[in-house]
Write an enzyme that holds these catalytic residues in place. Structure first.
Site, PDB file in Angstrom:
ATOM      1  N   TYR A  71     -61.155 -91.010  41.216  1.00 32.53           N
ATOM      2  CA  TYR A  71     -60.684 -89.974  40.306  1.00 32.53           C
ATOM      3  C   TYR A  71     -61.244 -90.175  38.904  1.00 32.53           C
ATOM      4  CZ  TYR A  71     -57.771 -86.511  38.120  1.00 32.53           C
ATOM      5  OH  TYR A  71     -57.350 -85.399  37.432  1.00 32.53           O
ATOM      6  N   PHE A 123     -75.530 -63.186  25.532  1.00 30.85           N
ATOM      7  CA  PHE A 123     -75.394 -63.298  26.984  1.00 30.85           C
ATOM      8  C   PHE A 123     -73.942 -62.998  27.293  1.00 30.85           C
ATOM      9  CE2 PHE A 123     -76.714 -63.860  31.097  1.00 30.85           C
ATOM     10  CZ  PHE A 123     -75.715 -64.505  31.791  1.00 30.85           C
ATOM     11  N   THR A 124     -73.716 -62.397  28.452  1.00 32.63           N
ATOM     12  CA  THR A 124     -72.398 -61.842  28.766  1.00 32.63           C
ATOM     13  C   THR A 124     -71.274 -62.868  28.657  1.00 32.63           C
ATOM     14  OG1 THR A 124     -72.912 -62.307  31.045  1.00 32.63           O
ATOM     15  CG2 THR A 124     -73.316 -60.066  30.281  1.00 32.63           C
ATOM     16  N   ASP A 214     -77.945 -73.127  24.314  1.00 31.88           N
ATOM     17  CA  ASP A 214     -77.586 -72.803  25.693  1.00 31.88           C
ATOM     18  C   ASP A 214     -78.807 -73.270  26.477  1.00 31.88           C
ATOM     19  OD1 ASP A 214     -76.448 -69.877  27.548  1.00 31.88           O
ATOM     20  OD2 ASP A 214     -77.402 -71.719  28.212  1.00 31.88           O
ATOM     21  N   LYS A 257     -78.940 -73.608  37.326  1.00 32.21           N
ATOM     22  CA  LYS A 257     -80.303 -73.110  37.176  1.00 32.21           C
ATOM     23  C   LYS A 257     -81.239 -74.295  37.165  1.00 32.21           C
ATOM     24  CE  LYS A 257     -77.627 -69.651  35.601  1.00 32.21           C
ATOM     25  NZ  LYS A 257     -76.144 -69.774  35.535  1.00 32.21           N
ATOM     26  N   ARG A 381     -79.164 -55.181  34.603  1.00 29.18           N
ATOM     27  CA  ARG A 381     -79.057 -55.822  33.295  1.00 29.18           C
ATOM     28  C   ARG A 381     -79.341 -54.756  32.231  1.00 29.18           C
ATOM     29  NH1 ARG A 381     -76.413 -60.662  33.506  1.00 29.18           N
ATOM     30  NH2 ARG A 381     -75.044 -58.963  34.122  1.00 29.18           N
ATOM     31  N   PHE A 448     -69.507 -55.361  35.049  1.00 25.49           N
ATOM     32  CA  PHE A 448     -70.625 -55.251  35.995  1.00 25.49           C
ATOM     33  C   PHE A 448     -70.370 -56.036  37.272  1.00 25.49           C
ATOM     34  CE2 PHE A 448     -71.689 -59.456  34.847  1.00 25.49           C
ATOM     35  CZ  PHE A 448     -71.285 -59.557  33.515  1.00 25.49           C
TER      36      PHE A 448
HETATM   37  C1  LIG Z   1     -78.174 -68.164  29.882  1.00 28.48           C
HETATM   38  C2  LIG Z   1     -76.891 -68.375  30.614  1.00 28.48           C
HETATM   39  C3  LIG Z   1     -76.727 -67.913  31.925  1.00 28.48           C
HETATM   40  O1  LIG Z   1     -77.752 -67.292  32.534  1.00 28.48           O
HETATM   41  C4  LIG Z   1     -75.484 -68.118  32.584  1.00 28.48           C
HETATM   42  C5  LIG Z   1     -75.220 -67.632  33.902  1.00 28.48           C
HETATM   43  N1  LIG Z   1     -76.136 -66.893  34.478  1.00 28.48           N
HETATM   44  C6  LIG Z   1     -76.042 -66.200  35.606  1.00 28.48           C
HETATM   45  C7  LIG Z   1     -74.737 -66.024  36.381  1.00 28.48           C
HETATM   46  C8  LIG Z   1     -74.140 -64.800  35.756  1.00 28.48           C
HETATM   47  C9  LIG Z   1     -73.422 -64.947  34.591  1.00 28.48           C
HETATM   48  C10 LIG Z   1     -73.050 -63.826  33.859  1.00 28.48           C
HETATM   49  C11 LIG Z   1     -73.427 -62.573  34.285  1.00 28.48           C
HETATM   50  O2  LIG Z   1     -73.236 -61.467  33.512  1.00 28.48           O
HETATM   51  C12 LIG Z   1     -74.068 -62.432  35.470  1.00 28.48           C
HETATM   52  F1  LIG Z   1     -74.279 -61.226  35.895  1.00 28.48           F
HETATM   53  C13 LIG Z   1     -74.471 -63.549  36.179  1.00 28.48           C
HETATM   54  C14 LIG Z   1     -77.214 -65.415  35.965  1.00 28.48           C
HETATM   55  O3  LIG Z   1     -77.230 -64.822  37.038  1.00 28.48           O
HETATM   56  O4  LIG Z   1     -78.167 -65.361  35.130  1.00 28.48           O
HETATM   57  C15 LIG Z   1     -74.457 -68.804  31.874  1.00 28.48           C
HETATM   58  C16 LIG Z   1     -73.086 -69.074  32.492  1.00 28.48           C
HETATM   59  O5  LIG Z   1     -73.248 -70.104  33.427  1.00 28.48           O
HETATM   60  P1  LIG Z   1     -72.360 -70.175  34.743  1.00 28.48           P
HETATM   61  O6  LIG Z   1     -72.746 -68.980  35.572  1.00 28.48           O
HETATM   62  O7  LIG Z   1     -72.757 -71.489  35.373  1.00 28.48           O
HETATM   63  O8  LIG Z   1     -70.932 -70.134  34.308  1.00 28.48           O
HETATM   64  C17 LIG Z   1     -74.670 -69.243  30.593  1.00 28.48           C
HETATM   65  N2  LIG Z   1     -75.878 -69.023  29.980  1.00 28.48           N
END
Ligand SMILES: CC1=C(O)/C(=C\N=C(/Cc2ccc(O)c(F)c2)C(=O)O)C(COP(=O)(O)O)=CN1
Length: 456
Positions: A71, A123-124, A214, A257, A381, A448
């Site tokens: 843990y 970013f969203t 980020d 990623k 997007r 979305f």
């Molecule tokens: C540059 C950045 C990202 O690209 C990101 C995530 N990305 C996704 C998944 C996703 C996120 C938000 C959306 O509107 C979306 F439709 C798709 C993606 O497909 O690109 C995160 C967040 O990291 P988490 O996904 O590990 O929590 C933080 N920063």
């Protein structure tokens, strides 16, 4: 342009879904014309996202068997900590379940109501957490980033004048940190130059403002620096990455990623006090500071993924796949975001479907029809992803109305990309037959993901 063969051989295969157009028409209707709501089994070539869709290596899978599920103080955390210190250079790391976990912590730790968080394009999820904690996001990316056709080597760059202007207007004490995304997802996976990173850090240091990266696609950013910034042509990816991260005070990371894992993330910082406060907070949202919502095996896979991610042959192939697809689309006259980014090819839906007004959701329409005609899943997007201005309630109306063809790491071959290119060409021939859509269900947050649509 040479396109390197896959620098790996395939040991395990996962059969993919072959569907008919009739079946896809039914699936699409059931999914409310929203590709997010399709099932994986209904998607032939799944380019929805590069997030968490990576194929792990045999080395990473072996690491899964070495999960120390204690843990507290897991061996795998110690390994992850060592690797992050070695490759990124940060003093402290807190694992989180994924990027959003880190964004939640950072925003709660640093933002107070009325603050401003400048960043190179929104970013969203990042903006959502900033707003949730009372900050206003301020876009400080160079203007050219909002124009899909301008071909600049570093379209993710911060406009230093915009940052200076904000500091002059609101004062440094209202800016808890500058959020620099390397690369910029919604601009088309566009990189930031080392020179620009250096300038941003210099300006912020003069005002005592933190720089938080980020770092989600930081290895892709390093590759573009090596390729496009003369001073770095002879540096290794690993050397460039370490120098890049040195121009920040910490980072949020979605490991899903560039860290080559299916789940995982982390928050890094150099400041001891911020680390201590983060440790106090993480136990509320993610778990002990030494596992942050991850199993030991996940941390091991991520540590090994980071080590693999800086291999030149891996990243050269990964980026070349994007270029391979983009080159075919450009040759066919199909409008895409230029220059080609690091993780996807972005179709310019505004140009692709000139006859559909933005309030009839051109990108959503294009993604839906690409799936219907070919089984290729992509991601909207554009205006749907941009959401609504929380003051006025009006749709944000982004200049970039895009469909993202996102290429997972080490999953598809060039032959799959030929299918995607052909599907885009066929659709482009018949684009005038496509009609717009209306939203029949609009969720409250990040609409979305689960919104539903019908053809007008
Ligand atoms: C540059 C950045 C990202 O690209 C990101 C995530 N990305 C996704 C998944 C996703 C996120 C938000 C959306 O509107 C979306 F439709 C798709 C993606 O497909 O690109 C995160 C967040 O990291 P988490 O996904 O590990 O929590 C933080 N920063």
């Amino acid at each position: 342009t040479n396109y390197p063969a896959e620098p790996f051989k395939i040991k395990v295969v996962e059969p993919i879904a072959m569907t008919t157009r009739e079946e896809r028409a039914q699936y699409l209707k059931e999914a409310g014309y929203n590709t997010f709501l399709l099932n994986s089994a209904q998607c032939y070539i799944d380019l929805l996202t590069d997030s968490g869709t990576t194929a792990m290596s045999d080395n990473q899978w072996a690491g899964m068997m070495l999960g120390d599920e204690a843990y507290a103080g897991s061996r795998n955390f110690i390994h992850l900590q060592e690797v992050v210190r070695e490759y990124y250079g940060f003093k402290h790391i807190i694992p989180t379940h994924q990027g959003r976990g880190a964004e939640n912590l950072l925003s709660r730790l640093c933002i107070k109501p009325g603050d401003y968080v400048p960043g190179n394009m929104y970013f969203t999820t990042t903006r959502a957490h900033q707003e949730l904690n009372g900050a206003q996001f301020v876009d400080i990316i160079i203007d050219e980033a909002h124009d899909s056709q301008i071909n600049l080597p570093f379209k993710g760059n911060v406009d230093i004048n915009k940052l200076q202007k904000l500091i002059d207007e609101v004062g440094a004490d209202r800016i808890p940190y500058v959020c620099v995304a390397v690369t910029v997802n919604l601009a088309g996976g566009q990189p930031v130059s080392m020179e620009n990173l250096r300038e941003v850090k210099k300006l912020c240091s003069q005002h005592g403002i933190q720089v938080m990266f980020d770092a989600t696609r930081c290895v892709e950013n390093a590759y573009f620096i090596k390729e496009r910034e003369a001073a770095y042509a002879h540096k290794t990816i690993r050397e460039i990455l370490k120098e890049m991260m040195g121009y920040s005070d910490g980072c949020t990371m979605s490991g899903k990623k560039d860290c080559l894992v299916n789940i995982g993330g982390f928050l890094c910082m150099n400041d001891d006090d911020l680390y201590q406060r983060a440790c106090e907070l993480v136990v509320l949202f993610e778990g002990m500071p030494s596992y942050g919502g991850l199993a030991g095996r996940d941390m091991e896979a991520m540590a090994r993924g980071i080590e693999e991610s800086v291999d030149y042959h891996y990243i050269h192939h990964r980026i070349s796949q994007c270029r391979y697809l983009a080159d075919q689309l450009v040759a066919a006259g199909i409008p895409i975001v230029l220059p080609v980014g690091g993780h996807a090819v972005f179709l310019d839906a505004r140009k692709f479907l000139e006859h559909i007004p933005q309030e009839q959701f051109p990108a959503q329409t294009l993604a839906a029809h690409l799936y219907l005609e070919s089984g290729v899943r992509s991601m909207e997007r554009g205006i749907v992803s941009a959401g609504r201005n929380k003051e006025t309630g009006e749709h944000y109306r982004p200049k970039l109305e895009l469909v993202r063809l996102t290429i997972p790491r080490r999953v598809y071959t060039y032959a799959h990309l030929d299918v995607v290119a052909q599907a885009c060409k066929d659709l482009y021939q018949h684009r005038s037959q496509l009609q717009g859509m209306q939203m029949v269900y609009e969720p409250k947050f990040l609409r979305f993901f689960t919104a539903r649509f019908e053809p007008v």
